[in-house]
Structures are given as structure tokens and as C-alpha cells.
Motif scaffolding. Structure first.
Motif, mmCIF file in Angstrom:
data_model
loop_
_atom_site.group_PDB
_atom_site.id
_atom_site.type_symbol
_atom_site.label_atom_id
_atom_site.label_comp_id
_atom_site.label_asym_id
_atom_site.label_seq_id
_atom_site.Cartn_x
_atom_site.Cartn_y
_atom_site.Cartn_z
ATOM 1 N N ALA A 24 0.899 -1.290 -0.115
ATOM 2 C CA ALA A 24 0.010 -0.037 0.091
ATOM 3 C C ALA A 24 0.772 1.208 0.066
ATOM 4 C CB ALA A 24 -0.899 -0.051 1.243
ATOM 5 N N ILE A 25 1.949 1.367 0.787
ATOM 6 C CA ILE A 25 2.664 2.412 0.730
ATOM 7 C C ILE A 25 3.545 2.429 -0.461
ATOM 8 C CG2 ILE A 25 5.237 3.126 1.764
ATOM 9 C CD1 ILE A 25 4.427 2.046 4.372
ATOM 10 N N LEU A 26 3.695 1.537 -1.254
ATOM 11 C CA LEU A 26 4.263 1.758 -2.531
ATOM 12 C C LEU A 26 3.314 2.341 -3.436
ATOM 13 C CD1 LEU A 26 6.654 -1.371 -3.371
ATOM 14 C CD2 LEU A 26 7.444 0.993 -2.574
ATOM 15 N N GLN A 27 2.316 1.853 -3.233
ATOM 16 C CA GLN A 27 1.106 2.322 -4.048
ATOM 17 C C GLN A 27 0.924 3.887 -3.887
ATOM 18 O OE1 GLN A 27 -1.509 -0.862 -4.475
ATOM 19 N NE2 GLN A 27 -2.398 -0.134 -6.341
ATOM 20 N N ARG A 28 0.988 4.304 -2.674
ATOM 21 C CA ARG A 28 0.944 5.620 -2.484
ATOM 22 C C ARG A 28 1.787 6.387 -3.177
ATOM 23 N NH1 ARG A 28 1.675 9.933 -2.156
ATOM 24 N NH2 ARG A 28 1.242 11.552 -0.534
ATOM 25 N N LEU A 29 2.941 5.684 -2.852
ATOM 26 C CA LEU A 29 4.205 6.587 -3.306
ATOM 27 C C LEU A 29 4.418 6.543 -4.949
ATOM 28 C CD1 LEU A 29 7.191 5.671 -1.063
ATOM 29 C CD2 LEU A 29 5.906 7.722 -1.185
ATOM 30 N N SER A 30 3.541 5.783 -5.624
ATOM 31 C CA SER A 30 4.061 5.766 -6.898
ATOM 32 C C SER A 30 3.007 7.028 -7.433
ATOM 33 C CB SER A 30 3.332 4.323 -7.745
ATOM 34 O OG SER A 30 2.025 4.178 -7.619
ATOM 35 N N ALA A 31 2.217 7.393 -6.776
ATOM 36 C CA ALA A 31 1.490 8.745 -7.218
ATOM 37 C C ALA A 31 2.456 10.103 -6.552
ATOM 38 C CB ALA A 31 0.063 8.875 -6.459
ATOM 39 N N GLY A 32 3.452 9.804 -6.167
ATOM 40 C CA GLY A 32 4.327 10.899 -6.023
ATOM 41 C C GLY A 32 4.873 10.857 -4.548
ATOM 42 N N GLU A 33 5.948 11.741 -4.232
ATOM 43 C CA GLU A 33 6.713 11.732 -2.790
ATOM 44 C C GLU A 33 5.699 11.749 -2.062
ATOM 45 O OE1 GLU A 33 11.077 13.929 -3.066
ATOM 46 O OE2 GLU A 33 9.250 15.177 -2.914
ATOM 47 N N ALA A 34 6.109 11.487 -0.285
ATOM 48 C CA ALA A 34 5.238 11.791 0.535
ATOM 49 C C ALA A 34 5.882 11.683 1.788
ATOM 50 C CB ALA A 34 3.949 10.669 0.490
ATOM 51 N N ARG A 35 5.808 12.150 2.944
ATOM 52 C CA ARG A 35 6.279 12.356 4.095
ATOM 53 C C ARG A 35 5.931 11.169 4.927
ATOM 54 N NH1 ARG A 35 5.039 16.598 7.725
ATOM 55 N NH2 ARG A 35 2.947 16.061 6.906
ATOM 56 N N VAL A 36 6.733 10.703 5.874
ATOM 57 C CA VAL A 36 6.575 9.474 6.899
ATOM 58 C C VAL A 36 5.051 9.501 7.454
ATOM 59 C CG1 VAL A 36 7.272 8.501 8.745
ATOM 60 C CG2 VAL A 36 8.997 9.023 7.278
ATOM 61 N N THR A 37 4.847 10.698 8.039
ATOM 62 C CA THR A 37 3.397 10.673 8.767
ATOM 63 C C THR A 37 2.303 10.812 7.843
ATOM 64 O OG1 THR A 37 4.735 12.584 9.900
ATOM 65 C CG2 THR A 37 2.432 12.249 10.417
ATOM 66 N N GLU A 38 2.589 11.239 6.478
ATOM 67 C CA GLU A 38 1.550 11.052 5.612
ATOM 68 C C GLU A 38 1.307 9.895 5.187
ATOM 69 O OE1 GLU A 38 2.677 15.254 3.120
ATOM 70 O OE2 GLU A 38 2.627 13.433 2.252
ATOM 71 N N LEU A 39 2.352 9.136 5.036
ATOM 72 C CA LEU A 39 2.241 7.527 4.733
ATOM 73 C C LEU A 39 1.518 6.916 5.885
ATOM 74 C CD1 LEU A 39 5.905 7.014 3.032
ATOM 75 C CD2 LEU A 39 3.413 7.026 1.848
#
Lengths: 125, 125
Positions: A24-39
Motif C-alpha cells: 500500500a505504501i508503494l502504491q501511495r508513493l507511485s502517485a508521488g513523494e510523501a512524508r513519513v507521517t502522510e504515509l
DNA sequence: GCATCATTCAACCTCTGGGTTGAATATCAA
DNA sequence: TTGATATTCAACCCAGAGGTTGAATGATGC
């Protein structure tokens, strides 16, 4: 089953992918950069747990961390997944080659049977 | 990090693949059926250890076991790997879509800059 | 029946994975 | 400075992975 003491890249990548949170984290990141808290936000997990998951992804080189002040910006780096894809393609090529070989064998047998009538019992001679 | 208590198919498949011994076993099996002892032979491992590896592969439905007398014949069943491939393709589609979007944005920006000369400071109007 | 072969079961060990909580570190904002 | 925010570090817990050895089960061959 400690196989070798040296887990190779495929091992680490596949292990990293073998967890739904990390996928899920990877999926989120494939939409663009994110901070730890966001993830961490979507998960019913402590921030620490997510931090650990990120470390696993980093170890597998699936994400890259960029520090900006107090924030850590994570981004997806797809190369290891390409490596996995390549391994799987090779594996599947192998497999279908074998099926093809089996098929060839059967066809040849059929041809042989067609040219010479089936000797049901006893030798031809 | 017990995410859910219900590890899904992808989890099990990827976990099963994340071990060189098991990948080697699959490789061997993609050349055709084999017995447990045959599979164990190349490894510096107890038969028992290999037996356990096979169970993991079975749990992931990557191999199928056919009993014939006292021998267990294992064969490769590729479907779970197809599922992994599909997930990875989806993931990569996602990723490249994002890159494409970024690209489009940059191009549009470029066009905007080309039509109107750059207002270095202060608003245009 | 009996020894042998193929395989698993059972018990145990150690290491790691995934999770927690609480403290430490570093940056930002006032 | 001081306090809030972002993140990790450290210690701990428990379950499971990977390995071992030794015994049990089940065919096979004589």
C-alpha cells in the motif's frame, strides 16, 4: 532455514513486497513523494511501525529517502521491481518452453502412429 | 507487524518466492515433475528442511503434489506467479502514468512560458 | 514377515519480522 | 530560549521462518 548468510536482491525485494502495508505504501508513493507521517496516516499502526516498514522498503531499494529539514520525503524507485519482473519472465519462458517441448513430443508421436499402423500386440516382423 | 490476521494470496506467493532455495526448487520443477528426494539432492540441507520449503510452496499454490505409492510427485503450477505479474504490471502502469502526467505538466508550462515572456518579478496585471 | 526406502511428524533451537511504548534527536516557529 | 513537530532509536514482546535431529508412517521388494 538460513539459506546463505547473504540474502540477495531478489530475496530482499520479494520479502519487502510480501506485506500488504508495504505494498500500500508503494502504491501511495507511485502517485508521488510523501512524508513519513502522510504515509502512516491511512493505517491503524503506530508511526514507528510504519517507519520500520519504510526501512524495509529502503533496504530493498524500492524507495528513496530525501531529507528536507525535519521532514523525510520518500519516493518510489522501480528498478528492483523490474528485476523481479525479469526473473518471473525468465521463469515463465522456461515453463512454456517445457510445455512446448512436451507438445512437440506428442505431435511427433502422433505422426509416427499415423505413418505406421498401431501394432496392438506382438512385434511388426 | 501482523497487519491483518488474514494473509492474502499475494502475501503468500511473494513470501514463498522470497527464498533462493524455494526459487531454485521452482526452477527445477519448471523442467518437469520431481520427487522430494530429487528436489533435495542439490542442496546442503536436510531432507526435512526441503520438505518444509515444499510445504511453503504448496501453501502458496505454486506447486501441486501428486502421491504415487510412497513417492510424492511435485509439479509447478504457475497461476500465482501470473497474479504477481498482474499486480506488478498494474503498479508499473500507475507509476508510468504519473511520470506521463508530470511530463505533460512540464510541457504545458514550457508552452506557457514560450507564449508569454517570463515576468521575473511582480504580477502580470 | 522384515528390512528398506520415501516422506512426514514432533520437538526443539535461533533469528527475524511486525508490533508496541517511551525516550532521544533535530528542526521549525514564537 | 522554549515549545511543538517530524522522525528515529532502544528496549521489549510474540509469532513464525528456517534449520536440526529423531521417531513415526506407509509403500516396496524379497
Amino acid at each position: 532455514m538460513r539459506t546463505p548468510a547473504t540474502p540477495n536482491h531478489l530475496d530482499q525485494t520479494l520479502l519487502a513486497l510480501a506485506d500488504p502495508t508495504r505494498r500500500a505504501i508503494l502504491q501511495r508513493l507511485s502517485a508521488g513523494e510523501a512524508r513519513v507521517t502522510e504515509l502512516a496516516q491511512p493505517f491503524a499502526l503506530s508511526l514507528n511501525a510504519v517507519s520500520k516498514h519504510i526501512r524495509v522498503l529502503e533496504r530493498a531499494h524500492l524507495v528513496h529517502r530525501r531529507r528536507e529539514g525535519r521532514e523525510h520525503l520518500l519516493s518510489f524507485t522501480p528498478k528492483p521491481m523490474d528485476d523481479v519482473a525479469r526473473w518471473m519472465d525468465a521463469q515463465r519462458a522456461n515453463w512454456s518452453a517445457r510445455l512446448q517441448a512436451l507438445d512437440d513430443l506428442l505431435q511427433e508421436e502422433d505422426r509416427a502412429l499415423a505413418s505406421a499402423p498401431p501394432p496392438k500386440k506382438g512385434r511388426t516382423r
